[in-house]
Enzyme design. Structure first.
Site, PDB file in Angstrom:
ATOM      1  N   ARG A  15      29.128  74.913 102.754  1.00 24.06           N
ATOM      2  CA  ARG A  15      29.588  76.272 102.467  1.00 24.06           C
ATOM      3  C   ARG A  15      30.004  76.491 101.017  1.00 24.06           C
ATOM      4  NH1 ARG A  15      33.965  77.321 106.859  1.00 24.06           N
ATOM      5  NH2 ARG A  15      33.784  75.099 107.295  1.00 24.06           N
ATOM      6  N   GLN A  73      29.260  55.953 104.204  1.00 28.53           N
ATOM      7  CA  GLN A  73      28.911  56.400 105.552  1.00 28.53           C
ATOM      8  C   GLN A  73      27.544  57.080 105.415  1.00 28.53           C
ATOM      9  OE1 GLN A  73      31.110  59.742 107.102  1.00 28.53           O
ATOM     10  NE2 GLN A  73      30.744  59.187 109.231  1.00 28.53           N
ATOM     11  N   GLY A 136      41.044  72.289 115.349  1.00 24.85           N
ATOM     12  CA  GLY A 136      41.352  71.637 116.608  1.00 24.85           C
ATOM     13  C   GLY A 136      42.745  72.072 117.050  1.00 24.85           C
ATOM     14  N   ASN A 166      45.516  70.926 114.490  1.00 24.53           N
ATOM     15  CA  ASN A 166      45.396  69.600 113.895  1.00 24.53           C
ATOM     16  C   ASN A 166      45.040  69.768 112.427  1.00 24.53           C
ATOM     17  OD1 ASN A 166      44.746  66.940 113.256  1.00 24.53           O
ATOM     18  ND2 ASN A 166      42.701  67.056 114.192  1.00 24.53           N
ATOM     19  N   ARG A 330      39.175  71.864  65.402  1.00 21.33           N
ATOM     20  CA  ARG A 330      38.366  70.898  66.151  1.00 21.33           C
ATOM     21  C   ARG A 330      38.991  69.502  66.053  1.00 21.33           C
ATOM     22  NH1 ARG A 330      32.795  71.641  63.627  1.00 21.33           N
ATOM     23  NH2 ARG A 330      32.368  69.822  64.940  1.00 21.33           N
ATOM     24  N   ALA A 377      39.963  82.259  50.316  1.00 19.83           N
ATOM     25  CA  ALA A 377      39.122  82.798  51.386  1.00 19.83           C
ATOM     26  C   ALA A 377      37.664  82.381  51.194  1.00 19.83           C
ATOM     27  CB  ALA A 377      39.225  84.315  51.398  1.00 19.83           C
ATOM     28  N   ASN A 383      30.028  69.262  54.019  1.00 23.04           N
ATOM     29  CA  ASN A 383      30.229  67.849  54.360  1.00 23.04           C
ATOM     30  C   ASN A 383      28.963  67.183  54.857  1.00 23.04           C
ATOM     31  OD1 ASN A 383      30.275  69.451  56.674  1.00 23.04           O
ATOM     32  ND2 ASN A 383      31.573  68.022  57.789  1.00 23.04           N
TER      33      ASN A 383
END
Ligand code: UD1
Ligand code: CA
Length: 456
Positions: A15, A73, A136, A166, A330, A377, A383
């Site tokens: 679902r 399983q 249940g 349950n 960063r 500015a 780099n």
């Protein structure tokens, strides 16, 4: 008493309508199953066995850092069958706690009580709910003792009226699982091996099954679809926000703060709306976080402000700093005390010295900057040469004029001065002025172009 935990996590989660195994869907930034494993480990059991099936490899890989015993399983034949897969790994003298990988907010106190109740006989965690559909139902005799669990699909009309359900979570002596589970059949509407059948087997032998209730309903809520997942997420986030407020943090809106990791705050911290916290974030005394900010693995020193719309990742910010609005820090950004990074500035692997300012429209990467530097500015540290990254070193007191490009590797010594609009490729010495731009010419009597006179 020796405790072992079995976590059932083999189901597909159809679902969810997702290719991701259900237990890997994140709640507060961590997989559902990780919440359950962390809680299980907090009980200090001798072993945690996790039963996986759907997407087993992916689940194991993503949670490989946890000291758990993975059990496959191969076919999901029911909860009883799932637990049976772990039985050979149990030591017979343990008490065993069964948890679900998709019930993420179960608390350690509730579990400790459940385990304590199961020292000699099985114990079940039940809940009273307004709408028991799908669960249940707990069956009790006239004396009120538990006699069994009727699955919704197998229940009679009268049983469907019962609103004690349950939760699925139980504890039992390992010997009971070893003795009873191989005898559980699948003769029911779903053709499944039901784990709660061991409870009626115990009752038939004249034993008593204790029942416990969770401290809050939130703890036993399971995730079956994305709506339920979101309900848990919102509730979880609201509680975290409320915890912060009780600890003295000013949270603008408990419904608009998401903490997907850990957040620790000093005194008088304030957090505006739509803030997302990821990883480990530490905010010092008096820190203010403006609206719409994302902080991931960040430390912010006392008295600093992060203004609106800023994105900070793996950054260390000193005291009395100012960041943003619209800043992007960063990884590897380190701002010393009193430094400022303003709007539309991106930094990466950048050491920004005490009181230094990068206030507008700049990219500063792979850069070590001394104290009291002023970056004008539009300054760009170039780099990257297309292959390698290079470093820019800027000494204390340097002034870089607006719209400068600093081509790395490059050193600008203390008190150096770069004229606006320069492209700097060679080292600048101490107190030197570097100018690198074409000279201005003014042309007198210059004729502006006029509008052309066309025939058509
Ligand atoms: C189960 C209980 C039901 C209870 C409900 C609470 C049984 C028979 N029923 O029903 O009484 O009210 O939980 O949510 O136990 N799983 C496996 N392997 C399997 C089957 C299930 O690992 O073969 C895992 C699922 O991934 C899930 C959990 O066990 O995490 C519960 O399985 P689910 O199919 O959701 O059980 P319900 O039918 O809802
Ligand atoms: Ca379920």
């Amino acid at each position: 008493m020796q405790l072992e935990v079995i976590i059932l996590a083999a189901g597909q989660g159809t679902r969810m309508k997702s290719s991701l195994p259900k237990v890997l869907h994140p709640l507060a930034g961590r997989p559902l199953l990780e919440h359950v494993i962390t809680t299980a480990l907090a009980l200090q059991p001798t072993a945690v066995h996790v039963v996986v099936g759907h997407g087993a490899e992916q689940v194991r890989e993503q949670l490989a850092q946890f000291p758990v015993n993975w059990i496959i399983q191969h076919e999901q034949l029911g909860t009883g069958h799932g637990v049976l897969q772990a039985v050979p790994a149990l030591s017979p003298d343990s008490t065993v706690l069964v948890l679900y990988g998709d019930v993420p907010l179960i608390g350690t106190e509730t579990l400790a009580a459940l385990v304590a109740a199961a020292a000699t006989d099985p114990a079940l965690l039940t809940a009273r709910v307004a709408d028991p559909a799908g669960y249940g139902r707990i069956l009790r005799n006239a004396a009120g003792a538990l006699t069994g669990v009727a699955e919704h699909k197998d229940a009679t009309a009268a049983q469907l009226e019962i609103n004690e359900i349950n939760t699925g979570l139980l504890a039992a002596p390992a010997r009971d699982l070893i003795d009873y589970l191989p005898k559980v059949g699948n003769n029911n509407k779903q053709g499944e091996y039901y784990l709660p059948d061991i409870l009626s087997m115990a009752v038939e032998e004249g034993r008593t099954v204790a029942t416990c209730q969770a401290a809050s309903e939130l703890e036993v809520l399971g995730v079956n679809d994305r709506v339920q997942l979101n309900q848990l997420e919102r509730e979880y986030q609201r509680r975290q926000a409320e915890r912060l407020m009780r600890a003295g943090v000013a949270v603008a809106d408990a419904n608009r703060l998401d903490i997907r990791g850990t957040l620790s705050c000093g005194h008088d911290v304030s957090i505006d709306v739509n803030v997302v916290i990821q990883g480990d974030v530490v905010l010092g005394d008096g820190v203010e976080i403006g609206p719409n900010c994302v902080l991931q693995d960040v430390t912010v020193g006392a008295g600093s402000t992060v203004h609106a719309m800023s994105h900070l990742q793996e950054a260390r910010i000193g005291e009395r700093c100012s960041v943003g609005p619209f800043a992007r820090l960063r990884p590897g950004t380190h701002m010393a005390d009193g430094a400022r990074v303003g709007n539309f500035v991106e930094t990466k692997k950048a050491d920004i010295g005490v009181g230094s300012k990068v206030n507008h429209l700049s990219y500063i990467g792979d850069c070590v900057m001394g104290d009291h530097v002023n970056i004008g500015a539009g300054t760009i540290t170039c780099n990257y040469d297309g292959v390698n990254k290079h470093k820019t070193e800027i000494g204390a007191g340097v002034f870089v004029g607006s719209n400068s490009t600093l081509v790395a590797p490059l050193q600008i010594a203390e008190q150096g001065f770069v004229a606006a609009g320069s492209t700097i490729t060679k080292a600048v010495g101490r107190e030197e002025l570097a100018v690198s731009r074409s000279r201005q010419r003014n042309i007198e009597g210059w004729q502006r172009p006029g509008k052309q006179q066309n025939e058509d």
